[in-house]
Design a protein around this motif. Sequence first.
Motif, PDB file in Angstrom:
ATOM      1  N   ALA A  48       0.830  -1.206   0.000  1.00 28.73           N
ATOM      2  CA  ALA A  48       0.000   0.000   0.000  1.00 28.73           C
ATOM      3  C   ALA A  48       0.866   1.257   0.000  1.00 28.73           C
ATOM      4  O   ALA A  48       0.579   2.225  -0.724  1.00 28.73           O
ATOM      5  CB  ALA A  48      -0.923  -0.007   1.221  1.00 28.73           C
ATOM      6  N   PHE A  49       1.935   1.255   0.791  1.00 22.05           N
ATOM      7  CA  PHE A  49       2.831   2.415   0.838  1.00 22.05           C
ATOM      8  C   PHE A  49       3.546   2.610  -0.502  1.00 22.05           C
ATOM      9  O   PHE A  49       3.687   3.745  -0.982  1.00 22.05           O
ATOM     10  CB  PHE A  49       3.852   2.259   1.960  1.00 22.05           C
ATOM     11  CG  PHE A  49       3.236   2.304   3.337  1.00 22.05           C
ATOM     12  CD1 PHE A  49       2.180   3.151   3.618  1.00 22.05           C
ATOM     13  CD2 PHE A  49       3.719   1.499   4.362  1.00 22.05           C
ATOM     14  CE1 PHE A  49       1.605   3.198   4.884  1.00 22.05           C
ATOM     15  CE2 PHE A  49       3.160   1.540   5.629  1.00 22.05           C
ATOM     16  CZ  PHE A  49       2.101   2.384   5.883  1.00 22.05           C
ATOM     17  N   HIS A  50       4.004   1.502  -1.111  1.00 23.34           N
ATOM     18  CA  HIS A  50       4.668   1.602  -2.412  1.00 23.34           C
ATOM     19  C   HIS A  50       3.713   2.153  -3.466  1.00 23.34           C
ATOM     20  O   HIS A  50       4.083   3.036  -4.261  1.00 23.34           O
ATOM     21  CB  HIS A  50       5.184   0.225  -2.839  1.00 23.34           C
ATOM     22  CG  HIS A  50       6.493  -0.146  -2.234  1.00 23.34           C
ATOM     23  ND1 HIS A  50       7.674   0.494  -2.548  1.00 23.34           N
ATOM     24  CD2 HIS A  50       6.817  -1.101  -1.324  1.00 23.34           C
ATOM     25  CE1 HIS A  50       8.674  -0.044  -1.868  1.00 23.34           C
ATOM     26  NE2 HIS A  50       8.183  -1.010  -1.109  1.00 23.34           N
ATOM     27  N   ASN A  51       2.490   1.650  -3.493  1.00 26.89           N
ATOM     28  CA  ASN A  51       1.518   2.120  -4.481  1.00 26.89           C
ATOM     29  C   ASN A  51       1.169   3.590  -4.265  1.00 26.89           C
ATOM     30  O   ASN A  51       1.002   4.343  -5.234  1.00 26.89           O
ATOM     31  CB  ASN A  51       0.254   1.265  -4.406  1.00 26.89           C
ATOM     32  CG  ASN A  51       0.497  -0.159  -4.868  1.00 26.89           C
ATOM     33  OD1 ASN A  51       1.438  -0.429  -5.594  1.00 26.89           O
ATOM     34  ND2 ASN A  51      -0.356  -1.078  -4.432  1.00 26.89           N
ATOM     35  N   ALA A  52       1.076   3.980  -2.993  1.00 27.11           N
ATOM     36  CA  ALA A  52       0.768   5.384  -2.710  1.00 27.11           C
ATOM     37  C   ALA A  52       1.893   6.295  -3.182  1.00 27.11           C
ATOM     38  O   ALA A  52       1.653   7.388  -3.711  1.00 27.11           O
ATOM     39  CB  ALA A  52       0.533   5.569  -1.209  1.00 27.11           C
ATOM     40  N   ARG A  99       4.065   5.578  -5.634  1.00 26.59           N
ATOM     41  CA  ARG A  99       4.102   5.566  -7.103  1.00 26.59           C
ATOM     42  C   ARG A  99       3.013   6.453  -7.707  1.00 26.59           C
ATOM     43  O   ARG A  99       3.226   7.092  -8.735  1.00 26.59           O
ATOM     44  CB  ARG A  99       3.920   4.132  -7.607  1.00 26.59           C
ATOM     45  CG  ARG A  99       5.109   3.228  -7.362  1.00 26.59           C
ATOM     46  CD  ARG A  99       4.984   1.936  -8.184  1.00 26.59           C
ATOM     47  NE  ARG A  99       6.049   1.003  -7.854  1.00 26.59           N
ATOM     48  CZ  ARG A  99       5.934  -0.002  -7.004  1.00 26.59           C
ATOM     49  NH1 ARG A  99       4.772  -0.204  -6.393  1.00 26.59           N
ATOM     50  NH2 ARG A  99       6.939  -0.808  -6.754  1.00 26.59           N
ATOM     51  N   SER A 100       1.853   6.479  -7.056  1.00 30.81           N
ATOM     52  CA  SER A 100       0.752   7.282  -7.592  1.00 30.81           C
ATOM     53  C   SER A 100       0.815   8.746  -7.171  1.00 30.81           C
ATOM     54  O   SER A 100      -0.055   9.532  -7.559  1.00 30.81           O
ATOM     55  CB  SER A 100      -0.582   6.679  -7.139  1.00 30.81           C
ATOM     56  OG  SER A 100      -0.670   6.661  -5.711  1.00 30.81           O
ATOM     57  N   GLY A 101       1.799   9.118  -6.367  1.00 28.04           N
ATOM     58  CA  GLY A 101       1.963  10.508  -5.963  1.00 28.04           C
ATOM     59  C   GLY A 101       1.132  10.920  -4.770  1.00 28.04           C
ATOM     60  O   GLY A 101       1.067  12.106  -4.442  1.00 28.04           O
ATOM     61  N   MET A 105       1.773  10.114  -1.673  1.00 28.99           N
ATOM     62  CA  MET A 105       2.728  10.517  -0.636  1.00 28.99           C
ATOM     63  C   MET A 105       4.125  10.508  -1.225  1.00 28.99           C
ATOM     64  O   MET A 105       4.370   9.923  -2.281  1.00 28.99           O
ATOM     65  CB  MET A 105       2.653   9.585   0.581  1.00 28.99           C
ATOM     66  CG  MET A 105       3.099   8.156   0.314  1.00 28.99           C
ATOM     67  SD  MET A 105       3.301   7.170   1.828  1.00 28.99           S
ATOM     68  CE  MET A 105       1.651   7.236   2.509  1.00 28.99           C
ATOM     69  N   GLU A 106       5.034  11.195  -0.544  1.00 27.99           N
ATOM     70  CA  GLU A 106       6.418  11.228  -0.992  1.00 27.99           C
ATOM     71  C   GLU A 106       7.093   9.880  -0.727  1.00 27.99           C
ATOM     72  O   GLU A 106       6.738   9.161   0.197  1.00 27.99           O
ATOM     73  CB  GLU A 106       7.185  12.344  -0.256  1.00 27.99           C
ATOM     74  CG  GLU A 106       6.666  13.742  -0.525  1.00 27.99           C
ATOM     75  CD  GLU A 106       6.950  14.167  -1.963  1.00 27.99           C
ATOM     76  OE1 GLU A 106       7.908  13.631  -2.565  1.00 27.99           O
ATOM     77  OE2 GLU A 106       6.198  15.015  -2.469  1.00 27.99           O
ATOM     78  N   TRP A 107       8.127   9.583  -1.553  1.00 27.46           N
ATOM     79  CA  TRP A 107       8.863   8.336  -1.375  1.00 27.46           C
ATOM     80  C   TRP A 107       9.551   8.290  -0.010  1.00 27.46           C
ATOM     81  O   TRP A 107       9.657   7.230   0.610  1.00 27.46           O
ATOM     82  CB  TRP A 107       9.895   8.170  -2.485  1.00 27.46           C
ATOM     83  CG  TRP A 107       9.332   7.599  -3.748  1.00 27.46           C
ATOM     84  CD1 TRP A 107       9.050   8.271  -4.897  1.00 27.46           C
ATOM     85  CD2 TRP A 107       8.961   6.236  -3.985  1.00 27.46           C
ATOM     86  NE1 TRP A 107       8.528   7.416  -5.838  1.00 27.46           N
ATOM     87  CE2 TRP A 107       8.468   6.149  -5.302  1.00 27.46           C
ATOM     88  CE3 TRP A 107       8.992   5.081  -3.203  1.00 27.46           C
ATOM     89  CZ2 TRP A 107       8.017   4.966  -5.862  1.00 27.46           C
ATOM     90  CZ3 TRP A 107       8.545   3.889  -3.757  1.00 27.46           C
ATOM     91  CH2 TRP A 107       8.068   3.846  -5.068  1.00 27.46           C
ATOM     92  N   SER A 108      10.029   9.445   0.463  1.00 32.64           N
ATOM     93  CA  SER A 108      10.709   9.472   1.760  1.00 32.64           C
ATOM     94  C   SER A 108       9.748   9.096   2.886  1.00 32.64           C
ATOM     95  O   SER A 108      10.112   8.366   3.815  1.00 32.64           O
ATOM     96  CB  SER A 108      11.287  10.866   2.018  1.00 32.64           C
ATOM     97  OG  SER A 108      10.257  11.856   1.968  1.00 32.64           O
ATOM     98  N   ALA A 109       8.494   9.581   2.792  1.00 34.62           N
ATOM     99  CA  ALA A 109       7.502   9.230   3.809  1.00 34.62           C
ATOM    100  C   ALA A 109       7.148   7.747   3.743  1.00 34.62           C
ATOM    101  O   ALA A 109       7.014   7.078   4.780  1.00 34.62           O
ATOM    102  CB  ALA A 109       6.247  10.084   3.624  1.00 34.62           C
ATOM    103  N   ALA A 110       7.021   7.217   2.514  1.00 34.31           N
ATOM    104  CA  ALA A 110       6.716   5.791   2.367  1.00 34.31           C
ATOM    105  C   ALA A 110       7.843   4.936   2.937  1.00 34.31           C
ATOM    106  O   ALA A 110       7.604   3.939   3.629  1.00 34.31           O
ATOM    107  CB  ALA A 110       6.479   5.459   0.894  1.00 34.31           C
ATOM    108  N   ALA A 111       9.097   5.341   2.650  1.00 40.99           N
ATOM    109  CA  ALA A 111      10.250   4.596   3.172  1.00 40.99           C
ATOM    110  C   ALA A 111      10.294   4.636   4.696  1.00 40.99           C
ATOM    111  O   ALA A 111      10.620   3.638   5.352  1.00 40.99           O
ATOM    112  CB  ALA A 111      11.538   5.166   2.591  1.00 40.99           C
ATOM    113  N   LYS A 112       9.950   5.777   5.269  1.00 39.96           N
ATOM    114  CA  LYS A 112       9.947   5.887   6.733  1.00 39.96           C
ATOM    115  C   LYS A 112       8.882   4.990   7.352  1.00 39.96           C
ATOM    116  O   LYS A 112       9.121   4.325   8.366  1.00 39.96           O
ATOM    117  CB  LYS A 112       9.708   7.343   7.136  1.00 39.96           C
ATOM    118  CG  LYS A 112       9.799   7.583   8.640  1.00 39.96           C
ATOM    119  CD  LYS A 112       9.651   9.065   8.971  1.00 39.96           C
ATOM    120  CE  LYS A 112       9.757   9.280  10.482  1.00 39.96           C
ATOM    121  NZ  LYS A 112       9.626  10.729  10.829  1.00 39.96           N
TER     122      LYS A 112
END
Length: 302
Positions: free
Chosen positions: A259-263, A265-267, A269-276
């Motif tokens: 879910a975080f990866h898809n969010a 990729r679709s913009g 959330m930021e990649w940094s937030a998803a990684a955190k």
Amino acid sequence: MAYGSYLAAESVHVSGVIAVVAASLVVGNYGLPRGMTPASRMAVLSFWEYAAFAVNSMVFLLVGLEITVMPVADSLLPVLVAAAVVLAARALSVYSLSALLSAVGQVIPSRWRHVLVWSGLRGALSMAMVLGISPVVPERDILIPVIFGVVLLSLVGQGLTIEPLVARLGLSRKQSDLEAYQLLLGENMSLRVAVEELDRNVRQGAISQSVRDEMAEQIVVKQQAIEQRIARLHMSDENIAADEQKKAERIVLLAQKTAFHNAARSGIMEWSAAAKLISQLETEQEMRAEQIHDAEGGSRSS
């Protein structure tokens, strides 16, 4: 890290292979979880998984090329002696270190110690080291058949007998219970798919709602009987229940990561937030695993 540690070890005339292994232990246990982002960890693990497969394949290909002219039969006695020495050395290290750990409160059950001794299989690393010896070394022609013979005895002898040993020591679950559990899961999954297929046909007008409801009622009765049998297996074998709990946790963790990866990729959330967020999930998972491990260790020692 791999190439640099090898060159550094060779420059001071020590084993480059062992240096690479030591470096990988440090990176894997400290650098990987603490010094890399989740995205970096995924990239590194994916790369080395493929690299390990390719290198292992190459090593065993070299073994096949060498074994065509290898006098293994002529070296039978040295092979047997070397295999016995290797096994004795592993037994000495496992039992002595286990005694030291017991003295400081980290008890390893005796049955586990036997498995640790017998499961010390020799493989690609040993063969890679002996194949890396320079041809000008006169002992190379003796070492190659001896090492290959030890690896063969290890993989065939210990590898094929480790399962009966684990079963004899009472460390494996009942095979009949595990097989029954897996059959019940498979049947339950097929029934759920059948209900979804019925619903799809109803939407397409292929069958009527009344027929669907009648078939669904029969399926529900079967599912309830399966769930009851699974519950009985959980009560009779705690390992089955524990494994299912771990599987459920992995499913939830993977769903959250996806879910975080898809969010990202679709913009959304930021990649940094998803990684955190992914890093927080992995940290929580590690903490739960450590708590479970400590609890199991406490129950075993008691």
